[in-house]
Motif scaffolding. Structure first.
Motif, PDB file in Angstrom:
ATOM      1  N   VAL A  14     -12.314  -9.414 -33.431  1.00 15.30           N
ATOM      2  CA  VAL A  14     -11.655  -8.905 -34.805  1.00 15.30           C
ATOM      3  C   VAL A  14     -10.130  -8.657 -34.575  1.00 15.30           C
ATOM      4  O   VAL A  14      -9.182  -9.038 -35.456  1.00 15.30           O
ATOM      5  CB  VAL A  14     -12.224  -7.609 -35.350  1.00 15.30           C
ATOM      6  N   MET A  15      -9.553  -8.265 -33.521  1.00 11.87           N
ATOM      7  CA  MET A  15      -8.222  -7.936 -33.222  1.00 11.87           C
ATOM      8  C   MET A  15      -7.443  -9.320 -33.182  1.00 11.87           C
ATOM      9  O   MET A  15      -6.335  -9.359 -33.685  1.00 11.87           O
ATOM     10  CB  MET A  15      -7.987  -7.043 -31.889  1.00 11.87           C
ATOM     11  N   SER A  18      -7.060 -10.567 -36.754  1.00 15.33           N
ATOM     12  CA  SER A  18      -6.171  -9.845 -37.632  1.00 15.33           C
ATOM     13  C   SER A  18      -4.678 -10.196 -37.129  1.00 15.33           C
ATOM     14  O   SER A  18      -3.707 -10.153 -38.260  1.00 15.33           O
ATOM     15  CB  SER A  18      -6.318  -8.350 -37.442  1.00 15.33           C
ATOM     16  N   MET A  19      -4.435 -10.720 -36.137  1.00 13.83           N
ATOM     17  CA  MET A  19      -3.136 -11.085 -35.521  1.00 13.83           C
ATOM     18  C   MET A  19      -2.624 -12.357 -36.260  1.00 13.83           C
ATOM     19  O   MET A  19      -1.651 -12.696 -36.540  1.00 13.83           O
ATOM     20  CB  MET A  19      -2.806 -10.897 -33.983  1.00 13.83           C
ATOM     21  N   VAL A  21      -3.551 -13.439 -39.245  1.00 15.11           N
ATOM     22  CA  VAL A  21      -3.191 -13.517 -40.760  1.00 15.11           C
ATOM     23  C   VAL A  21      -1.712 -13.756 -40.967  1.00 15.11           C
ATOM     24  O   VAL A  21      -1.464 -14.258 -41.963  1.00 15.11           O
ATOM     25  CB  VAL A  21      -3.886 -12.363 -41.258  1.00 15.11           C
TER      26      VAL A  21
END
Length: 147
Positions: A14-15, A18-19, A21
């Motif tokens: 998930v981390m 998210s970077m 995007v």
């Protein structure tokens, strides 16, 4: 124990996603990578003056673009004609902004004849029956025609 490993792996994925995007935020054919305008030559400022007066002079940046966009929001009680005067080249461009409609702010674009040198401008305001002019004004320089 397997639950902790699975949760750690899921959180790491998930981390990582998210970077990724922000990479997709700029348009692929945007030469300035989403940064607009290139130069704010006259910051947004309130105007309260009599008809015939204005703001400036202000100067464009050489090489920062050949388009100058002027924006005016009419807060008064009469139509206002906004005139951009190019003091360097002796030309001008104008627009009329109405006061009593939902479209009481407007903008226009002026193509700078010689954008590779510093050009000096001023903005003047003319109202019907010499009424008081109230509003907000701004000007920005762009490398390509602003939309």
């Amino acid at each position: 124990m397997k639950t902790k490993r699975f949760l750690s792996l899921l959180l790491a994925m998930v981390m990582a996603f998210s970077m990724a995007v922000p990479v997709f935020a700029a348009e692929p054919d945007d030469p300035d990578e989403g940064i607009m305008p290139l130069a704010q030559v006259y910051p947004q400022e309130p105007v309260s003056t009599s008809s015939g007066n204005g703001v400036g002079p202000f100067t464009t940046s050489p090489g920062a673009g050949k388009y100058l966009q002027v924006w005016f929001a009419n807060r008064g009680t009469t139509n206002v004609t906004v005139v951009l005067k190019d003091l360097t080249n002796g030309t001008s461009k104008s627009m009329t902004v109405t006061w009593n409609t939902s479209h009481n702010n407007d903008k226009f674009v002026y193509e700078i004849p010689n954008p590779d040198v510093a050009n000096t401008f001023e903005i003047r305001f003319y109202s019907v029956n010499s009424a008081w002019v109230l509003g907000d004004v701004a000007a920005a320089q762009y490398p390509y025609y602003p939309s």
